[in-house]
Design an enzyme around this catalytic site. Structure first.
Site, PDB file in Angstrom:
ATOM      1  N   CYS A   1       3.824  -8.001   3.427  1.00 45.78           N
ATOM      2  CA  CYS A   1       3.086  -7.687   2.194  1.00 45.78           C
ATOM      3  C   CYS A   1       2.334  -6.363   2.340  1.00 45.78           C
ATOM      4  O   CYS A   1       1.543  -6.187   3.265  1.00 45.78           O
ATOM      5  CB  CYS A   1       2.133  -8.829   1.885  1.00 45.78           C
ATOM      6  SG  CYS A   1       1.016  -8.458   0.533  1.00 45.78           S
TER       7      CYS A   1
ATOM      8  N   HIS B   1      -6.636  -4.458 -11.402  1.00 48.84           N
ATOM      9  CA  HIS B   1      -6.707  -3.021 -11.686  1.00 48.84           C
ATOM     10  C   HIS B   1      -8.052  -2.741 -12.349  1.00 48.84           C
ATOM     11  O   HIS B   1      -8.387  -3.371 -13.359  1.00 48.84           O
ATOM     12  CB  HIS B   1      -5.591  -2.604 -12.657  1.00 48.84           C
ATOM     13  CG  HIS B   1      -4.207  -2.792 -12.130  1.00 48.84           C
ATOM     14  ND1 HIS B   1      -3.426  -1.752 -11.689  1.00 48.84           N
ATOM     15  CD2 HIS B   1      -3.453  -3.914 -11.975  1.00 48.84           C
ATOM     16  CE1 HIS B   1      -2.241  -2.214 -11.293  1.00 48.84           C
ATOM     17  NE2 HIS B   1      -2.240  -3.526 -11.459  1.00 48.84           N
TER      18      HIS B   1
ATOM     19  N   HIS C   1      -4.383  -8.906  -7.188  1.00 50.68           N
ATOM     20  CA  HIS C   1      -5.202  -7.696  -7.322  1.00 50.68           C
ATOM     21  C   HIS C   1      -5.615  -7.528  -8.767  1.00 50.68           C
ATOM     22  O   HIS C   1      -4.906  -7.955  -9.683  1.00 50.68           O
ATOM     23  CB  HIS C   1      -4.435  -6.453  -6.844  1.00 50.68           C
ATOM     24  CG  HIS C   1      -3.113  -6.260  -7.502  1.00 50.68           C
ATOM     25  ND1 HIS C   1      -1.980  -6.959  -7.129  1.00 50.68           N
ATOM     26  CD2 HIS C   1      -2.733  -5.474  -8.534  1.00 50.68           C
ATOM     27  CE1 HIS C   1      -0.963  -6.600  -7.889  1.00 50.68           C
ATOM     28  NE2 HIS C   1      -1.401  -5.709  -8.766  1.00 50.68           N
TER      29      HIS C   1
HETATM   30  P1  AMP Z   1       1.207  -4.748 -10.404  1.00 47.00           P
HETATM   31  O1  AMP Z   1       1.635  -5.619  -9.258  1.00 47.00           O
HETATM   32  O2  AMP Z   1       2.249  -4.640 -11.462  1.00 47.00           O
HETATM   33  O3  AMP Z   1      -0.124  -5.155 -10.987  1.00 47.00           O
HETATM   34  O4  AMP Z   1       1.015  -3.267  -9.864  1.00 47.00           O
HETATM   35  C1  AMP Z   1       0.899  -2.956  -8.507  1.00 47.00           C
HETATM   36  C2  AMP Z   1       0.163  -1.645  -8.388  1.00 47.00           C
HETATM   37  O5  AMP Z   1       0.039  -1.346  -7.003  1.00 47.00           O
HETATM   38  C3  AMP Z   1       0.836  -0.435  -9.055  1.00 47.00           C
HETATM   39  O6  AMP Z   1      -0.065   0.156  -9.990  1.00 47.00           O
HETATM   40  C4  AMP Z   1       1.153   0.502  -7.880  1.00 47.00           C
HETATM   41  O7  AMP Z   1       0.988   1.856  -8.212  1.00 47.00           O
HETATM   42  C5  AMP Z   1       0.146   0.041  -6.837  1.00 47.00           C
HETATM   43  N1  AMP Z   1       0.564   0.271  -5.459  1.00 47.00           N
HETATM   44  C6  AMP Z   1       1.708  -0.139  -4.860  1.00 47.00           C
HETATM   45  N2  AMP Z   1       1.744   0.244  -3.579  1.00 47.00           N
HETATM   46  C7  AMP Z   1       0.576   0.901  -3.339  1.00 47.00           C
HETATM   47  C8  AMP Z   1       0.021   1.546  -2.199  1.00 47.00           C
HETATM   48  N3  AMP Z   1       0.664   1.576  -1.029  1.00 47.00           N
HETATM   49  N4  AMP Z   1      -1.186   2.135  -2.309  1.00 47.00           N
HETATM   50  C9  AMP Z   1      -1.840   2.107  -3.494  1.00 47.00           C
HETATM   51  N5  AMP Z   1      -1.382   1.504  -4.606  1.00 47.00           N
HETATM   52  C10 AMP Z   1      -0.177   0.928  -4.543  1.00 47.00           C
HETATM   53 ZN    ZN Z   2      -0.593  -9.920   1.081  1.00 46.97          ZN
END
Ligand code: AMP
Ligand code: ZN
Length: 105
Positions: A4, A95, A93
């Site tokens: 993950c 946002h 998570h």
């Molecule tokens: P979601 O799962 O659709 O709510 O979105 C996942 C979010 O994680 C997206 O906005 C990606 O840009 C962000 N994301 C994915 N990998 C990384 C990372 N390594 N560092 C920072 N943000 C990330």
């Molecule tokens: Zn995790």
């Protein structure tokens, strides 16, 4: 969860722009931001989604939002959380975004 990406960020196995952290949470910049401020508020422990997180962690996530707003002196913020097929990263998570033009700061 070994595979993950957010677990790896929480354990400092891969880099991220960390804004702040607590015992239970890490907050880092989304690497594909869609707002001038776009942070992800992430439990350090792996929970896939709202379906398996405990209420005490959710309360801490709420407190973190308010702490961020205060420390960054924000007049407004917006939160989004995806679930099910809308959720790309299967580690819970929220946002946290701010600085949209219409707010004018
Ligand atoms: P979601 O799962 O659709 O709510 O979105 C996942 C979010 O994680 C997206 O906005 C990606 O840009 C962000 N994301 C994915 N990998 C990384 C990372 N390594 N560092 C920072 N943000 C990330
Ligand atoms: Zn995790």
């Amino acid at each position: 969860m070994t595979d993950c990406i957010f677990c790896k960020i929480a354990r400092k196995k891969i880099p991220a722009e960390v804004i702040t952290e607590s015992e239970d949470l890490v907050v880092f910049k989304d690497n594909q931001p869609n707002a001038p401020i776009h942070y992800l508020i992430v439990p350090k422990k792996h929970y896939e989604s709202f379906s398996d997180v405990s209420d005490d962690i959710l309360i801490k996530m709420k407190e973190m939002m308010l702490t961020l707003a205060k420390e960054k002196e924000l007049k407004a913020f917006r939160i989004v959380a995806n679930w099910g097929d809308y959720q790309a990263v299967k580690h819970l998570h929220i946002h946290f975004t701010s600085g949209f033009k219409k707010e004018d700061y």
